[in-house]
Design a protein around this motif. Structure first.
Motif, PDB file in Angstrom:
ATOM      1  N   ALA A  90       0.871  -0.968   0.009  1.00  0.00           N
ATOM      2  CA  ALA A  90      -0.101   0.032  -0.064  1.00  0.00           C
ATOM      3  C   ALA A  90       0.978   1.338   0.017  1.00  0.00           C
ATOM      4  O   ALA A  90       0.535   2.246  -0.945  1.00  0.00           O
ATOM      5  N   LEU A  91       1.858   1.330   1.018  1.00  0.00           N
ATOM      6  CA  LEU A  91       2.837   2.571   0.949  1.00  0.00           C
ATOM      7  C   LEU A  91       3.414   2.513  -0.378  1.00  0.00           C
ATOM      8  O   LEU A  91       3.946   3.749  -0.871  1.00  0.00           O
ATOM      9  N   ARG A  92       3.766   1.563  -1.333  1.00  0.00           N
ATOM     10  CA  ARG A  92       4.639   1.594  -2.395  1.00  0.00           C
ATOM     11  C   ARG A  92       3.550   2.215  -3.406  1.00  0.00           C
ATOM     12  O   ARG A  92       3.984   3.174  -4.187  1.00  0.00           O
ATOM     13  N   VAL A  93       2.371   1.648  -3.423  1.00  0.00           N
ATOM     14  CA  VAL A  93       1.308   2.299  -4.464  1.00  0.00           C
ATOM     15  C   VAL A  93       1.414   3.777  -4.129  1.00  0.00           C
ATOM     16  O   VAL A  93       0.879   4.531  -5.142  1.00  0.00           O
ATOM     17  N   SER A  94       1.220   4.055  -2.929  1.00  0.00           N
ATOM     18  CA  SER A  94       0.996   5.415  -2.602  1.00  0.00           C
ATOM     19  C   SER A  94       1.781   6.424  -2.322  1.00  0.00           C
ATOM     20  O   SER A  94       1.847   7.436  -1.561  1.00  0.00           O
ATOM     21  N   ASN A  95       3.158   6.027  -2.684  1.00  0.00           N
ATOM     22  CA  ASN A  95       4.270   6.767  -2.535  1.00  0.00           C
ATOM     23  C   ASN A  95       4.593   7.457  -1.370  1.00  0.00           C
ATOM     24  O   ASN A  95       4.889   8.452  -0.716  1.00  0.00           O
ATOM     25  N   ASN A  96       4.300   6.210  -0.257  1.00  0.00           N
ATOM     26  CA  ASN A  96       4.875   6.474   1.093  1.00  0.00           C
ATOM     27  C   ASN A  96       4.252   7.493   1.977  1.00  0.00           C
ATOM     28  O   ASN A  96       4.260   7.857   2.939  1.00  0.00           O
ATOM     29  N   GLN A  97       2.549   7.761   1.322  1.00  0.00           N
ATOM     30  CA  GLN A  97       1.727   8.854   2.055  1.00  0.00           C
ATOM     31  C   GLN A  97       0.692   7.558   2.907  1.00  0.00           C
ATOM     32  O   GLN A  97       0.029   7.027   2.301  1.00  0.00           O
ATOM     33  N   GLN A  98       0.739   8.082   3.985  1.00  0.00           N
ATOM     34  CA  GLN A  98       0.100   6.966   5.104  1.00  0.00           C
ATOM     35  C   GLN A  98      -1.306   6.982   4.907  1.00  0.00           C
ATOM     36  O   GLN A  98      -2.126   5.963   4.897  1.00  0.00           O
ATOM     37  N   ASN A  99      -2.007   8.121   4.537  1.00  0.00           N
ATOM     38  CA  ASN A  99      -3.458   8.447   4.374  1.00  0.00           C
ATOM     39  C   ASN A  99      -3.830   7.768   3.202  1.00  0.00           C
ATOM     40  O   ASN A  99      -4.779   7.022   3.316  1.00  0.00           O
ATOM     41  N   TRP A 142      -6.147   2.919   0.300  1.00  0.00           N
ATOM     42  CA  TRP A 142      -5.916   1.741  -0.738  1.00  0.00           C
ATOM     43  C   TRP A 142      -6.299   0.741   0.153  1.00  0.00           C
ATOM     44  O   TRP A 142      -6.757  -0.224  -0.808  1.00  0.00           O
ATOM     45  N   LEU A 143      -5.890   0.348   1.054  1.00  0.00           N
ATOM     46  CA  LEU A 143      -6.174  -0.853   2.022  1.00  0.00           C
ATOM     47  C   LEU A 143      -7.713  -1.007   2.261  1.00  0.00           C
ATOM     48  O   LEU A 143      -8.046  -2.221   1.987  1.00  0.00           O
ATOM     49  N   LEU A 144      -8.358   0.068   2.447  1.00  0.00           N
ATOM     50  CA  LEU A 144      -9.838  -0.226   2.730  1.00  0.00           C
ATOM     51  C   LEU A 144     -10.563  -0.149   1.192  1.00  0.00           C
ATOM     52  O   LEU A 144     -11.896  -0.361   1.481  1.00  0.00           O
ATOM     53  N   GLY A 145      -9.923   0.352   0.231  1.00  0.00           N
ATOM     54  CA  GLY A 145     -10.830   0.646  -0.936  1.00  0.00           C
ATOM     55  C   GLY A 145     -10.669  -0.669  -1.964  1.00  0.00           C
ATOM     56  O   GLY A 145     -10.455  -1.803  -1.434  1.00  0.00           O
ATOM     57  N   ASP A 146     -10.554  -0.499  -3.367  1.00  0.00           N
ATOM     58  CA  ASP A 146     -10.569  -1.625  -4.047  1.00  0.00           C
ATOM     59  C   ASP A 146      -9.092  -2.123  -4.572  1.00  0.00           C
ATOM     60  O   ASP A 146      -8.920  -3.088  -5.326  1.00  0.00           O
ATOM     61  N   ARG A 147      -7.980  -1.410  -3.784  1.00  0.00           N
ATOM     62  CA  ARG A 147      -6.667  -1.591  -4.055  1.00  0.00           C
ATOM     63  C   ARG A 147      -6.302  -1.595  -5.661  1.00  0.00           C
ATOM     64  O   ARG A 147      -5.510  -2.560  -5.895  1.00  0.00           O
TER      65      ARG A 147
END
Length: 342
Positions: free
Chosen positions: A247-256, A261-266
Motif C-alpha cells: 500500500a505504501l509503495r502504491v501510494s508513494n509512502n503517503q500513510q493516509n 488503498w487498503l480499505l478500498g478496491d486496491r
C-alpha cells in the motif's frame, strides 16, 4: 460560590453537606433570569427562514435541470491532474529506464561509466543526510549513526527524528542498518567486484553481463523503503506487513493514501507499478523526440535519478533541483501537461 474551590453551592444543601469551614470565603452572585421562551410567531418566522435557506432535494434538482441537455460523465476518469501525472510518471520512468540502459550500453566506455555511477550512488547514500539536521541532533547528545538513521526514517524532519530516537532508545535493534545499507567493508567488497570482473571480461558478451550486474546492484540499492512509522501505524490497524508495504509503495509512502488503498478496491495493484507506458503512445513518442530528454538519457546520472524516483518518490524534489537531471524532468512534466490539456 466557594472562592477557594470555585464550587457553586446548592441552595438545597446545608453548610455541613457543602463542607463549608470557618473563615472560608464565599462569593455571592445574583442569578441571571432565564431568557423568555420565543413566541409562536417568532418560531414560525425562524422556521420559514431555515426552509428558505435549505438545500434543494433531488426532485427539485431534477425539475430545475429537466431542460438541460444530457451529459454522460465517466466518474472513474475524473481525477486530479496531480494524481494523473504521478500515476503516468511511474510508467514513463519504467520505460525511460529501459531506453537509457540500452543507449548507455552502446557507449564504448559503458562499463567505466557505470562503475562511476555505482560509486556515485554509494556517495549519494552516504551524503543523503541533511548536515544541519544531523548537527542539531548530535548537539542534543544523540550518537551520529543513530541520528542519521532517524533522519532517514523521518524524511529529514528533526522533530520527528528526535521523537523516534526517544521512542526507540531502549530498542536493541536501534543501531541496525536500514535495509539496503551495507557496512563500509561490504561496500568496498561490492565496489571491488565489478573491477575484478572488468579485468577478466573479454568481448561484447562479457561487457553486457557486467553491465547487467551493475544495473542489478543499482536497482538493489534503490529498492523501495517503506516509511517505518507508517508501517507500524497501519499494522496496528490490523493489516499484514506485506500488504501495508504494498500500500505504501502504491501510494508513494503517503500513510493516509495507503490506508484508503487498503480499505478500498486496491487499485492500482503493486504489479501494475512495474508496467511501462505504451511505447507507441503520443506521450511517450513526444518525450523521446525532445532533444533535452535525448541528451539526458545518455547521462548515467539520469538513469540513477529515474531509478531513485521510481522506488522513492519522495526524492523527486532532489532530482528536480539537480542541474543535470532537473531539465529532463521539467521537459517530461511540460510535455505531459501539454498533451493532457488537448
Amino acid at each position: 460560590i466557594h472562592a477557594a474551590s470555585e464550587r457553586v453551592l446548592s441552595d438545597t444543601r446545608t453548610i455541613l453537606e457543602e463542607n463549608v469551614q470557618d473563615k472560608d470565603v464565599l462569593l455571592l452572585i445574583k442569578k441571571r433570569a432565564p431568557e423568555p421562551l420565543p413566541k409562536m410567531a417568532d418560531v414560525s418566522t425562524e422556521e420559514k427562514k431555515k426552509q428558505e435557506q435549505k438545500a434543494p432535494d433531488r426532485d427539485a434538482i431534477h425539475r430545475a435541470t429537466a431542460n438541460l441537455p444530457a451529459c454522460s460523465t465517466d466518474r472513474a476518469a475524473v481525477q486530479t491532474t496531480m494524481r494523473d501525472f504521478q500515476t503516468e510518471l511511474r510508467k514513463i520512468l519504467v520505460s525511460l529506464i529501459e531506453v537509457a540502459q540500452k543507449l548507455l550500453a552502446l557507449n564504448p566506455d559503458a562499463v567505466e561509466l557505470f562503475k562511476k555511477a555505482n560509486a556515485m550512488l554509494d556517495e549519494d547514500e552516504d551524503e543523503r543526510v541533511d548536515e544541519a539536521a544531523l548537527r542539531q541532533l548530535t548537539e542534543m547528545g544523540f550518537p551520529e549513526s543513530r541520528a542519521a538513521k532517524a533522519l532517514r526514517l523521518n524524511h529529514m524532519s528533526v522533530p520527528q527524528a528526535m521523537e523516534w530516537l526517544i521512542e526507540h532508545a531502549e530498542d536493541p535493534a536501534i543501531d541496525a542498518p536500514l535495509p539496503g545499507q551495507a557496512s563500509p567493508a561490504a561496500a568496498g567488497a561490492t565496489a571491488a567486484t565489478p573491477e575484478a570482473a572488468a579485468g577478466t571480461s573479454e568481448g561484447d558478451e562479457e561487457v553486457r553481463d557486467e553491465l547487467t550486474d551493475i544495473f542489478k546492484k543499482i536497482r538493489r540499492k534503490r529498492e523501495f523503503r517503506a516509511d517505518a512509522r507508517a508501517v507500524v501505524s497501519l499494522m496496528e490497524m490490523g493489516f499484514d506487513e506485506k500488504e501495508v508495504v504494498d500500500a505504501l509503495r502504491v501510494s508513494n509512502n503517503q500513510q493516509n493514501a495507503a490506508c484508503e488503498w487498503l480499505l478500498g478496491d486496491r487499485k492500482p495493484s503493486p504489479e501494475e507499478l512495474d508496467q511501462g507506458i505504451d511505447p507507441n503512445s503520443p506521450l511517450f513518442q513526444a518525450i523521446l523526440d525532445n532533444p533535452v530528454v535525448q541528451l539526458g538519457l545518455t547521462n548515467p546520472k539520469t538513469l540513477l535519478a529515474f531509478e531513485d524516483m521510481l522506488e522513492n518518490p519522495l526524492n523527486s524534489t532532489q532530482w528536480m533541483n539537480d542541474p543535470e537531471t532537473g531539465p529532463v524532468m521539467l521537459q517530461i512534466s511540460r510535455i505531459f501537461q501539454t498533451l493532457n490539456r488537448t
